[in-house]
Design a protein around this motif. Structure first.
Motif, PDB file in Angstrom:
ATOM      1  N   ALA A 149       0.835  -1.210   0.000  1.00  0.00           N
ATOM      2  CA  ALA A 149       0.000   0.000   0.000  1.00  0.00           C
ATOM      3  C   ALA A 149       0.867   1.257   0.000  1.00  0.00           C
ATOM      4  N   CYS A 208       2.320   2.015  -3.542  1.00  0.00           N
ATOM      5  CA  CYS A 208       1.367   2.113  -4.653  1.00  0.00           C
ATOM      6  C   CYS A 208       0.786   3.503  -4.836  1.00  0.00           C
ATOM      7  N   LEU A 240       0.494   4.548  -8.571  1.00  0.00           N
ATOM      8  CA  LEU A 240      -0.080   3.593  -9.511  1.00  0.00           C
ATOM      9  C   LEU A 240      -1.516   3.965  -9.854  1.00  0.00           C
ATOM     10  N   GLU A 273      -5.495   3.014 -10.792  1.00  0.00           N
ATOM     11  CA  GLU A 273      -6.445   2.096 -10.158  1.00  0.00           C
ATOM     12  C   GLU A 273      -6.308   0.687 -10.743  1.00  0.00           C
ATOM     13  N   GLU A 321      -3.568  -0.666 -12.113  1.00  0.00           N
ATOM     14  CA  GLU A 321      -2.308  -1.264 -11.665  1.00  0.00           C
ATOM     15  C   GLU A 321      -2.405  -1.736 -10.222  1.00  0.00           C
ATOM     16  N   LYS A 322      -3.081  -0.958  -9.375  1.00  0.00           N
ATOM     17  CA  LYS A 322      -3.276  -1.372  -7.988  1.00  0.00           C
ATOM     18  C   LYS A 322      -4.099  -2.653  -7.918  1.00  0.00           C
TER      19      LYS A 322
END
Length: 76
Positions: free
Chosen positions: A20, A23, A26, A28, A30-31
């Motif tokens: 978390a 990220c 990144l 949405e 890619e997350k």
């Protein structure tokens, strides 16, 4: 050495925290892909009794599913 439930839970919690934190930049999609791969890898490992092939296969399938979920969230 056997991995206990408590240490496995702590390791997963630490990994989720680090994921978390890393990220922030990144998208949405890619997350969602990264989360799907992580969940899929854990599920694959559990279902295959720790087999490396099961873990990698689960991560691959989870990543694909997460990618498609992220695609829908972005509205593409």
């Amino acid at each position: 050495m056997k991995l206990t439930y408590r240490s496995a839970l702590a390791t997963c919690g630490l990994a989720a925290t680090l994921l978390a934190a890393g990220c922030g930049s990144l998208s949405e999609r890619e997350k969602a892909t990264a989360i799907g791969a992580g969940v899929g890898g854990v599920a694959g490992s559990v279902l295959s009794n720790g087999s490396a092939v099961g873990t990698v296969g689960g991560a691959a399938v989870g990543g694909v599913i997460g990618n498609q979920v992220g695609k829908r969230k972005e509205g593409n």
